[in-house]
Motif scaffolding. Structure first.
Motif, PDB file in Angstrom:
ATOM      1  N   ILE A 141      44.764  40.275  36.911  1.00 43.32           N
ATOM      2  CA  ILE A 141      43.668  39.343  37.148  1.00 43.32           C
ATOM      3  C   ILE A 141      42.527  40.108  37.817  1.00 43.32           C
ATOM      4  CG2 ILE A 141      43.017  37.098  38.072  1.00 43.32           C
ATOM      5  CD1 ILE A 141      45.435  36.982  36.183  1.00 43.32           C
ATOM      6  N   VAL A 142      41.423  40.246  37.102  1.00 34.94           N
ATOM      7  CA  VAL A 142      40.271  41.020  37.580  1.00 34.94           C
ATOM      8  C   VAL A 142      39.223  40.027  38.084  1.00 34.94           C
ATOM      9  CG1 VAL A 142      38.539  42.746  36.951  1.00 34.94           C
ATOM     10  CG2 VAL A 142      40.803  42.777  35.838  1.00 34.94           C
ATOM     11  N   ILE A 143      39.104  39.924  39.406  1.00 30.05           N
ATOM     12  CA  ILE A 143      38.346  38.834  40.010  1.00 30.05           C
ATOM     13  C   ILE A 143      36.923  39.265  40.390  1.00 30.05           C
ATOM     14  CG2 ILE A 143      38.252  37.202  41.930  1.00 30.05           C
ATOM     15  CD1 ILE A 143      41.273  37.212  42.030  1.00 30.05           C
ATOM     16  N   ASP A 144      35.949  38.622  39.782  1.00 26.30           N
ATOM     17  CA  ASP A 144      34.546  38.638  40.232  1.00 26.30           C
ATOM     18  C   ASP A 144      33.963  40.043  40.434  1.00 26.30           C
ATOM     19  OD1 ASP A 144      35.074  35.953  40.281  1.00 26.30           O
ATOM     20  OD2 ASP A 144      34.929  35.722  42.453  1.00 26.30           O
ATOM     21  N   VAL A 145      34.191  40.919  39.491  1.00 28.45           N
ATOM     22  CA  VAL A 145      33.576  42.257  39.581  1.00 28.45           C
ATOM     23  C   VAL A 145      32.180  42.133  38.980  1.00 28.45           C
ATOM     24  CG1 VAL A 145      33.844  44.717  39.121  1.00 28.45           C
ATOM     25  CG2 VAL A 145      35.874  43.266  39.409  1.00 28.45           C
ATOM     26  N   GLN A 146      31.295  41.551  39.773  1.00 27.72           N
ATOM     27  CA  GLN A 146      29.949  41.188  39.341  1.00 27.72           C
ATOM     28  C   GLN A 146      28.894  41.990  40.104  1.00 27.72           C
ATOM     29  OE1 GLN A 146      31.744  36.962  39.615  1.00 27.72           O
ATOM     30  NE2 GLN A 146      29.689  36.596  38.774  1.00 27.72           N
ATOM     31  N   ASN A 147      27.722  42.108  39.522  1.00 28.02           N
ATOM     32  CA  ASN A 147      26.674  42.947  40.090  1.00 28.02           C
ATOM     33  C   ASN A 147      26.282  42.561  41.508  1.00 28.02           C
ATOM     34  OD1 ASN A 147      26.497  44.533  37.784  1.00 28.02           O
ATOM     35  ND2 ASN A 147      24.883  43.270  36.870  1.00 28.02           N
ATOM     36  N   GLU A 148      26.465  41.292  41.868  1.00 29.77           N
ATOM     37  CA  GLU A 148      26.135  40.829  43.220  1.00 29.77           C
ATOM     38  C   GLU A 148      26.758  41.718  44.284  1.00 29.77           C
ATOM     39  OE1 GLU A 148      23.905  39.057  45.539  1.00 29.77           O
ATOM     40  OE2 GLU A 148      24.066  37.901  43.680  1.00 29.77           O
ATOM     41  N   TYR A 149      27.966  42.192  44.024  1.00 24.97           N
ATOM     42  CA  TYR A 149      28.690  42.995  44.999  1.00 24.97           C
ATOM     43  C   TYR A 149      28.255  44.458  45.023  1.00 24.97           C
ATOM     44  CZ  TYR A 149      31.884  39.067  45.661  1.00 24.97           C
ATOM     45  OH  TYR A 149      32.429  37.848  45.956  1.00 24.97           O
ATOM     46  N   PHE A 150      27.453  44.849  44.044  1.00 24.15           N
ATOM     47  CA  PHE A 150      27.017  46.242  43.937  1.00 24.15           C
ATOM     48  C   PHE A 150      25.535  46.418  44.255  1.00 24.15           C
ATOM     49  CE2 PHE A 150      30.720  45.627  41.361  1.00 24.15           C
ATOM     50  CZ  PHE A 150      31.468  46.779  41.539  1.00 24.15           C
ATOM     51  N   THR A 151      24.702  45.522  43.756  1.00 25.92           N
ATOM     52  CA  THR A 151      23.252  45.673  43.902  1.00 25.92           C
ATOM     53  C   THR A 151      22.576  44.437  44.491  1.00 25.92           C
ATOM     54  OG1 THR A 151      22.946  44.931  41.606  1.00 25.92           O
ATOM     55  CG2 THR A 151      23.118  47.304  41.979  1.00 25.92           C
ATOM     56  N   GLY A 152      23.356  43.411  44.809  1.00 22.88           N
ATOM     57  CA  GLY A 152      22.795  42.163  45.312  1.00 22.88           C
ATOM     58  C   GLY A 152      22.832  42.062  46.826  1.00 22.88           C
ATOM     59  N   GLN A 153      22.998  40.854  47.325  1.00 24.30           N
ATOM     60  CA  GLN A 153      22.947  40.581  48.758  1.00 24.30           C
ATOM     61  C   GLN A 153      24.330  40.471  49.406  1.00 24.30           C
ATOM     62  OE1 GLN A 153      19.463  37.990  50.000  1.00 24.30           O
ATOM     63  NE2 GLN A 153      19.791  37.219  47.914  1.00 24.30           N
ATOM     64  N   MET A 154      25.371  40.779  48.633  1.00 27.78           N
ATOM     65  CA  MET A 154      26.748  40.672  49.141  1.00 27.78           C
ATOM     66  C   MET A 154      27.496  41.983  48.906  1.00 27.78           C
ATOM     67  SD  MET A 154      27.629  37.498  50.272  1.00 27.78           S
ATOM     68  CE  MET A 154      29.299  37.149  49.752  1.00 27.78           C
TER      69      MET A 154
END
Length: 202
Positions: free
Chosen positions: A6-19
């Motif tokens: 299960i690959v959970i929420d590997v989204q850009n927000e965590y890399f280049t966003g505010q989180m």
């Protein structure tokens, strides 16, 4: 044993966003996530890619925004199943429970973000449903927090939640250990609450 990754929420927000994820650094966790995905595919383990949706006006994960998009390294890899969610647990408001049943899955391996939030919620619910759970600690991560209740570094949050998981809810191991276990057809071993406490008593 019938695993699913299960690959959970590997989204850009965590890399280049505010989180932004701080610990382990994404330079460590992202390659391990993709290694796990590649190893799962090679072993015939189904891969479920999860994406968190927030309303368009949200400052984070706004649906359709760049931050909402899956990281390119995950998006380009094939997935057996894709889930969009609006709550922390991947089970809540989704078809994951039915998919697990339909596919005869008894073991979930959790990677992705955040260790203490969506990973934790999913791990707890999976354990309560009687599933065996594994968490790859070098393929997840946390940011730091500060609020009225206190302040905690990303390292503290990730380490404490990983320790709690391993005491009862999920076997915690490295991606390398997990890949070896997959090759050998074994499960990662978890600890127990009693011994986790006893080791601290002098």
């Amino acid at each position: 044993m019938r695993r699913a990754l299960i690959v959970i929420d590997v989204q850009n927000e965590y890399f280049t966003g505010q989180m932004k994820i701080e610990y382990p650094p994404v330079a460590v966790s992202l390659p391990n996530i993709t290694r796990a995905m590649d190893a799962a595919r090679a072993a015939g383990i189904p891969v479920v890619v999860v994406q968190h949706d927030a309303p368009e006006q949200s400052p984070i994960f706004a649906k359709g925004s760049d931050g909402w998009q899956l990281h390119a390294d995950v998006a380009k890899r094939p997935a057996t199943h894709h889930i969009n969610k609006v709550y922390a647990s991947v089970f809540t408001g989704t078809d994951l429970a039915q998919w697990v049943t339909d596919n005869g899955i008894d073991t979930l391996t959790i990677v992705g973000y955040m260790t203490h939030n969506c990973d934790a919620a999913t791990i707890y619910e999976a354990a309560h449903k009687g599933l065996t759970v594994e968490f790859l600690s070098d393929a997840g991560g946390s940011p730091s927090y500060e609020n009225a209740a206190g302040k905690a570094s990303a390292e503290e949050i990730h380490r404490v939640f990983s320790t709690v998981f391993h005491s009862s809810f999920a076997a915690v191991g490295s991606t390398e250990d997990w890949i070896a276990a997959v090759r050998e057809g074994k499960a990662l071993e978890r600890d127990n609450i009693f011994m986790s406490v006893q080791r601290t008593i002098k």
